[in-house]
Design a protein around this motif. Structure first.
Motif, mmCIF file in Angstrom:
data_model
loop_
_atom_site.group_PDB
_atom_site.id
_atom_site.type_symbol
_atom_site.label_atom_id
_atom_site.label_comp_id
_atom_site.label_asym_id
_atom_site.label_seq_id
_atom_site.Cartn_x
_atom_site.Cartn_y
_atom_site.Cartn_z
ATOM 1 N N TYR A 23 0.823 -1.203 0.000
ATOM 2 C CA TYR A 23 0.000 0.000 0.000
ATOM 3 C C TYR A 23 0.861 1.258 0.000
ATOM 4 N N LYS A 24 0.464 2.223 -0.782
ATOM 5 C CA LYS A 24 1.133 3.524 -0.804
ATOM 6 C C LYS A 24 0.057 4.607 -0.770
ATOM 7 N N ILE A 25 0.351 5.669 -0.060
ATOM 8 C CA ILE A 25 -0.575 6.791 0.012
ATOM 9 C C ILE A 25 -0.281 7.737 -1.143
ATOM 10 N N PRO A 26 -1.291 8.023 -1.967
ATOM 11 C CA PRO A 26 -1.065 8.931 -3.098
ATOM 12 C C PRO A 26 -0.840 10.364 -2.625
ATOM 13 N N ARG A 27 0.030 11.067 -3.319
ATOM 14 C CA ARG A 27 0.348 12.462 -3.021
ATOM 15 C C ARG A 27 0.243 13.276 -4.305
ATOM 16 N N GLY A 28 -0.056 14.549 -4.142
ATOM 17 C CA GLY A 28 -0.123 15.455 -5.278
ATOM 18 C C GLY A 28 -1.546 15.664 -5.760
ATOM 19 N N GLY A 29 -1.733 16.704 -6.556
ATOM 20 C CA GLY A 29 -3.051 17.012 -7.096
ATOM 21 C C GLY A 29 -4.092 17.158 -5.987
ATOM 22 N N MET A 30 -5.275 16.698 -6.233
ATOM 23 C CA MET A 30 -6.359 16.791 -5.258
ATOM 24 C C MET A 30 -6.168 15.824 -4.089
ATOM 25 N N GLU A 39 -3.957 15.976 -2.075
ATOM 26 C CA GLU A 39 -3.508 16.809 -0.961
ATOM 27 C C GLU A 39 -4.693 17.311 -0.135
ATOM 28 N N TYR A 40 -5.894 17.242 -0.707
ATOM 29 C CA TYR A 40 -7.089 17.781 -0.050
ATOM 30 C C TYR A 40 -8.126 16.713 0.301
ATOM 31 N N VAL A 41 -8.138 15.621 -0.438
ATOM 32 C CA VAL A 41 -9.130 14.567 -0.230
ATOM 33 C C VAL A 41 -8.475 13.230 -0.544
ATOM 34 N N SER A 42 -8.729 12.222 0.296
ATOM 35 C CA SER A 42 -8.043 10.939 0.110
ATOM 36 C C SER A 42 -8.535 10.166 -1.108
ATOM 37 N N GLY A 43 -9.748 10.406 -1.551
ATOM 38 C CA GLY A 43 -10.285 9.736 -2.736
ATOM 39 C C GLY A 43 -10.471 10.732 -3.866
ATOM 40 N N ALA A 59 -26.128 10.984 -11.275
ATOM 41 C CA ALA A 59 -25.210 11.706 -10.397
ATOM 42 C C ALA A 59 -25.389 11.241 -8.946
ATOM 43 N N LEU A 60 -26.630 11.058 -8.519
ATOM 44 C CA LEU A 60 -26.888 10.595 -7.149
ATOM 45 C C LEU A 60 -26.388 9.168 -6.943
ATOM 46 N N CYS A 61 -26.614 8.292 -7.921
ATOM 47 C CA CYS A 61 -26.085 6.919 -7.830
ATOM 48 C C CYS A 61 -24.562 6.950 -7.734
ATOM 49 N N THR A 62 -23.942 7.781 -8.547
ATOM 50 C CA THR A 62 -22.484 7.922 -8.510
ATOM 51 C C THR A 62 -22.028 8.391 -7.135
ATOM 52 N N LEU A 63 -22.725 9.388 -6.587
ATOM 53 C CA LEU A 63 -22.385 9.907 -5.262
ATOM 54 C C LEU A 63 -22.458 8.800 -4.209
ATOM 55 N N PHE A 64 -23.549 8.057 -4.171
ATOM 56 C CA PHE A 64 -23.726 7.032 -3.142
ATOM 57 C C PHE A 64 -22.730 5.887 -3.289
ATOM 58 N N ILE A 65 -22.525 5.433 -4.506
ATOM 59 C CA ILE A 65 -21.611 4.305 -4.733
ATOM 60 C C ILE A 65 -20.160 4.724 -4.475
ATOM 61 N N LEU A 66 -19.733 5.837 -5.069
ATOM 62 C CA LEU A 66 -18.326 6.236 -4.941
ATOM 63 C C LEU A 66 -17.991 6.798 -3.564
ATOM 64 N N SER A 67 -18.947 7.429 -2.892
ATOM 65 C CA SER A 67 -18.632 7.916 -1.548
ATOM 66 C C SER A 67 -18.437 6.750 -0.584
ATOM 67 N N SER A 68 -19.171 5.662 -0.770
ATOM 68 C CA SER A 68 -18.929 4.483 0.091
ATOM 69 C C SER A 68 -17.586 3.855 -0.233
ATOM 70 N N ARG A 69 -17.215 3.804 -1.506
ATOM 71 C CA ARG A 69 -15.886 3.292 -1.877
ATOM 72 C C ARG A 69 -14.787 4.208 -1.351
ATOM 73 N N ALA A 70 -15.011 5.522 -1.427
ATOM 74 C CA ALA A 70 -14.009 6.477 -0.925
ATOM 75 C C ALA A 70 -13.816 6.317 0.575
ATOM 76 N N LYS A 71 -14.906 6.089 1.288
ATOM 77 C CA LYS A 71 -14.797 5.886 2.735
ATOM 78 C C LYS A 71 -13.978 4.643 3.053
ATOM 79 N N GLN A 72 -14.232 3.551 2.316
ATOM 80 C CA GLN A 72 -13.465 2.318 2.503
ATOM 81 C C GLN A 72 -11.980 2.547 2.212
ATOM 82 N N HIS A 73 -11.684 3.234 1.126
ATOM 83 C CA HIS A 73 -10.290 3.508 0.765
ATOM 84 C C HIS A 73 -9.605 4.395 1.796
ATOM 85 N N HIS A 74 -10.365 5.357 2.334
ATOM 86 C CA HIS A 74 -9.796 6.260 3.325
ATOM 87 C C HIS A 74 -9.413 5.496 4.596
ATOM 88 N N GLN A 75 -10.256 4.565 4.995
ATOM 89 C CA GLN A 75 -9.980 3.784 6.202
ATOM 90 C C GLN A 75 -8.806 2.875 5.972
#
Length: 145
Positions: free
Chosen positions: A90-97, A99-103, A129-145
């Motif tokens: 595992y590596k933590i991405p750096r650069g671009g966005m 720096e502000y949001v993990s996903g 757009a709402l489906c994208t928000l719900f699906i990707l925000s749950s994936r982003a939360k998993q990736h952040h953890q």
């Protein structure tokens, strides 16, 4: 709408974990159905006034879509180049966005589709757009953890 994630991204990624066939088929069917739904909605049902392309809603939505796409593509570039060939772990991405949001890649895609929804002003584009928000925000939360 050419969808970067479905058409271009798979050609750019390095060999990694295999994708289960069922996951691939379901994703393909979803992309085909959604493309049909969006296209049919825009060509058969959406009605726009003659100056729609100059309307602030369309312009704001288009800019949101464009900025989201740039963030998405740049973030995927950062992710693809995290590890050297043969390197694992595992590596933590750096650069671009990142720096502000993990996903950042997820954020870019969500912004992209909400911009599209604003530019189109259809219930179908908002639904996607709402489906994208719900699906990707749950994936982003998993990736952040």
């Amino acid at each position: 709408v050419v969808h970067y994630r479905a058409l271009i991204f798979p050609l750019l990624i390095r060999a990694g974990k295999p994708t289960p066939l069922l996951t691939f088929v379901l994703a393909l069917l979803f992309c085909i159905y959604n493309g049909y739904l969006q296209g049919r909605s825009l060509t058969n049902y959406a009605k726009y006034p003659s100056g729609w392309l100059k309307d602030p809603l369309f312009i704001t939505g288009f800019i949101g879509w464009l900025v989201g796409m740039v963030i998405n593509i740049h973030s995927d570039h950062i992710l693809r180049n995290l590890r050297k060939p043969g390197e694992t772990g595992y590596k933590i991405p750096r650069g671009g966005m990142f720096e502000y949001v993990s996903g950042a890649n997820f954020f870019g895609e969500i912004l992209e589709w909400f911009g599209f929804a604003l530019a189109c002003c259809t219930i179908e584009s908002l639904g996607f757009a709402l489906c994208t928000l719900f699906i990707l925000s749950s994936r982003a939360k998993q990736h952040h953890q």
